[in-house]
Scaffold this motif. Structure first.
Motif, PDB file in Angstrom:
ATOM      1  N   PHE A   1      33.346 -36.604  47.156  1.00  0.00           N
ATOM      2  CA  PHE A   1      32.294 -36.738  46.154  1.00  0.00           C
ATOM      3  C   PHE A   1      32.080 -35.440  45.370  1.00  0.00           C
ATOM      4  O   PHE A   1      31.775 -35.467  44.173  1.00  0.00           O
ATOM      5  N   LEU A   2      32.246 -34.286  46.044  1.00  0.00           N
ATOM      6  CA  LEU A   2      32.113 -33.007  45.340  1.00  0.00           C
ATOM      7  C   LEU A   2      33.229 -32.792  44.330  1.00  0.00           C
ATOM      8  O   LEU A   2      33.072 -32.014  43.385  1.00  0.00           O
ATOM      9  N   ALA A   3      34.366 -33.474  44.531  1.00  0.00           N
ATOM     10  CA  ALA A   3      35.503 -33.288  43.629  1.00  0.00           C
ATOM     11  C   ALA A   3      35.165 -33.654  42.192  1.00  0.00           C
ATOM     12  O   ALA A   3      35.801 -33.164  41.254  1.00  0.00           O
ATOM     13  N   ALA A   4      34.167 -34.516  41.989  1.00  0.00           N
ATOM     14  CA  ALA A   4      33.769 -34.883  40.631  1.00  0.00           C
ATOM     15  C   ALA A   4      33.267 -33.671  39.856  1.00  0.00           C
ATOM     16  O   ALA A   4      33.341 -33.624  38.624  1.00  0.00           O
ATOM     17  N   ARG A   5      32.755 -32.641  40.582  1.00  0.00           N
ATOM     18  CA  ARG A   5      32.257 -31.430  39.941  1.00  0.00           C
ATOM     19  C   ARG A   5      33.327 -30.340  39.855  1.00  0.00           C
ATOM     20  O   ARG A   5      33.106 -29.311  39.223  1.00  0.00           O
ATOM     21  N   TRP A   6      34.451 -30.567  40.507  1.00  0.00           N
ATOM     22  CA  TRP A   6      35.544 -29.587  40.542  1.00  0.00           C
ATOM     23  C   TRP A   6      36.374 -29.719  39.267  1.00  0.00           C
ATOM     24  O   TRP A   6      36.854 -30.778  38.941  1.00  0.00           O
ATOM     25  N   ARG A   7      36.523 -28.614  38.535  1.00  0.00           N
ATOM     26  CA  ARG A   7      37.240 -28.640  37.252  1.00  0.00           C
ATOM     27  C   ARG A   7      36.652 -29.730  36.356  1.00  0.00           C
ATOM     28  O   ARG A   7      37.384 -30.552  35.781  1.00  0.00           O
ATOM     29  N   LYS A   8      35.331 -29.775  36.290  1.00  0.00           N
ATOM     30  CA  LYS A   8      34.642 -30.853  35.594  1.00  0.00           C
ATOM     31  C   LYS A   8      35.065 -30.948  34.131  1.00  0.00           C
ATOM     32  O   LYS A   8      35.136 -29.944  33.419  1.00  0.00           O
TER      33      LYS A   8
END
Length: 541
Positions: free
Chosen positions: A25-32
């Motif tokens: 779920f945090l991946a959505a904010r990674w390299r947004k």
């Protein structure tokens, strides 16, 4: 199947699962992204992954939970023949080094998201593009289902699967895939890319510890190989032949070689592997990864040895009809402390979630770009494309889950063997098209159809004690008189039909369609401008 719950292993597994869920779920904010509702953002991670992210992503994509389960199981069951997976991954990387950078470049210039996008643009043919897209989806679906087979094997050995009513028996599987579906829907390709760091690290730790620790527990490699040789020399009461061999015999060498070569050629035809490549940020990143990825082949060779170790440990010995897919999970369950067994099982479980996510995204990309946009709504906006892809990825997962819960596991394995045969038939259109446009698109379509039909028909006729049809991937090669890989024979027939028909169609001056690419597109670097996808050009079929 275990009769007790391995509590320490279960606790460790659950903790790692919670970790990757949070990462997903945090991946959505990674390299947004500035605009997340764009298919190359959701489905390709913004084409922004560097060397290490791509290396972990492709490793997590190619070396799946089923690899962890099936390769040692093949060694456990047959011996040397199961090692074909090691040379085929070694062969694959020099082959794909020649064409993947070209595919990345032309895809970057024209905004292609799938291999079928390239085929459409190269040959100007909706029909050929549709054939490549449908083949990709068909080949991917059983592959996703096999990831569930890997998870089920772990759950059975943990003692939390395989018993009770149907709902409680499969509840852990439902939960795992519900969470997978949620964070894939939310984060797209960024989720498996981030989780792949955890998965690949765990796999390397588990295998390195296993190949050092287990021989010490089992009396050394000498004893391990002796035990395996003794087992394989035993005559089967069903076939009246030895159950396996430590060295591939003369009669099996053609089958071994052609299976390795055909599998190597098919490996990067799968949509999920192409998706991982197209997500790289530069042509140089792709080339570096083709040089670095053979490190996983070393890991695969060590992993294969676990099959011999399971024999030496007596796993499944004297159990009638023993399921070899359980050999590795039971080996860890018997010989390692509970907490480390949990680490190993977490590696297998996460090793299913990462590729399953990428596969579902790749299948969704194919449906969205090459079926929905091409035939159902040509004027779809990027936002509409992305929404359709997200929903499609959910449906793909639900379909795979329903398939593996309702069908026999052996049928899922047989279909995956067919998937490799099928996807190989797309190689002439995709790979040859990266170097020349000599082939006529109608000839390529006919060659594909002949290869698919011949390969499926030959596979249908193979029977084993476990199944009446689709019981293997090798049969007699015409003219040569030796057993060989059906997929490679079908590929040769595919290529011959395409070549002959191309000559005839050229003589008849049949229109060839429009090529929207140019020679310099195949050498473009990262600095090439990112295109703004517009309406699909008119195609001549």
């Amino acid at each position: 199947m275990s009769n007790h719950v391995n509590v320490p292993a279960l606790v460790v597994c659950v903790l790692f699962f919670l970790l990757v869920t949070v990462l997903g779920f945090l991946a959505a904010r990674w390299r947004k992204a500035d605009n997340a509702l764009h298919l190359h953002e959701w489905g390709l991670g913004g084409r922004s992954f560097g060397t290490w992210v791509t290396w972990f992503l492709l490793g997590g994509d190619l070396y799946t939970a089923y690899t962890f389960i099936a390769v040692p199981a093949a060694i456990y069951g047959t011996g040397a023949a199961g090692f074909f997976a090691v040379p085929y991954t070694i062969i694959a990387y020099p082959l794909v080094f020649l064409f993947l950078p070209r595919l990345w470049s032309v895809a970057r210039v024209h905004g292609y998201v799938t291999p079928a996008d390239f085929v459409r643009g190269r040959y100007g043919s909706k029909a050929l593009s549709l054939a490549v897209a449908v083949t990709g989806i068909l080949a991917t679906m059983p592959y996703i289902a096999l990831q569930l087979v890997g998870i089920q094997a772990v759950l059975d050995v943990l003692g939390v699967g395989g018993s009770g009513n149907w709902f409680m028996k499969d509840l852990p599987l439902f939960l795992a895939f519900a969470v997978l579906a949620a964070y894939t829907y939310s984060s797209g390709l960024r989720a498996p890319a981030l989780i792949a760091f955890v998965k690949d690290t765990l796999v390397y730790i588990v295998i390195i510890v296993a190949v050092v620790y287990l021989p010490m527990k089992l009396g050394g490699y000498g004893h391990i190989f002796d035990a395996a040789a003794t087992k394989f020399s035993t005559v089967s009461p069903v076939t009246h032949k030895p159950t396996g061999s430590m060295v591939t015999g003369p009669n099996a060498q053609w089958a071994y070689a052609t299976l390795a070569l055909g599998s190597a050629m098919a490996l990067f035809m799968y949509p999920h592997t192409v998706t991982g490549v197209l997500a790289a940020k530069s042509r140089k990143t792709v080339r570096r990864n083709m040089a670095l990825l053979p490190a996983y082949s070393l890991m695969l060779g060590l992993l294969a040895l676990l099959g011999f170790m399971a024999i030496a440990a007596g796993v499944g010995k004297d159990v009638k009809g023993y399921n070899a897919q359980l050999a590795v999970p039971q080996l860890f369950d018997q010989l390692f402390p509970g907490w480390f067994t949990g680490v190993a099982f977490a590696a297998i479980g996460i090793g299913a979630l990462v590729p399953a996510a990428i596969m579902s995204i790749a299948a969704a990309n194919l449906f969205t770009r090459n079926i929905y946009k091409e035939f159902l709504k040509p004027n779809a906006t990027p936002e509409q494309e992305t929404k359709v892809a997200k929903v499609s990825s959910l449906l793909v997962k639900v379909g795979a889950l329903a398939f593996v819960l309702s069908m026999d596991k052996q049928f899922a394995i047989n279909l995956q063997l067919l998937g490799g045969l099928w996807i190989l038939q797309t190689l002439p259109a995709v790979v040859v098209g990266l170097f020349t446009r000599w082939f006529h698109h109608w000839a390529l379509l006919a060659g594909w159809a002949v290869g698919m039909a011949y390969g499926t028909w030959q596979a249908y006729g193979i029977a084993t004690p476990a199944t009446k049809h689709f019981g293997g991937s090798t049969t007699l090669i015409p003219l040569i008189g030796q057993n060989g890989y059906i997929g490679l024979t079908a590929f040769v027939l595919n290529l011959l039909v395409a070549a002959v028909l191309t000559v005839l169609l050229r003589l008849a001056r049949t229109p060839q369609g429009t090529d929207e690419t140019s020679p310099e597109d195949y050498r473009a670097e990262a600095e090439a401008p990112e295109p703004t996808p517009g309406p699909a050009p008119a195609m001549a079929d």
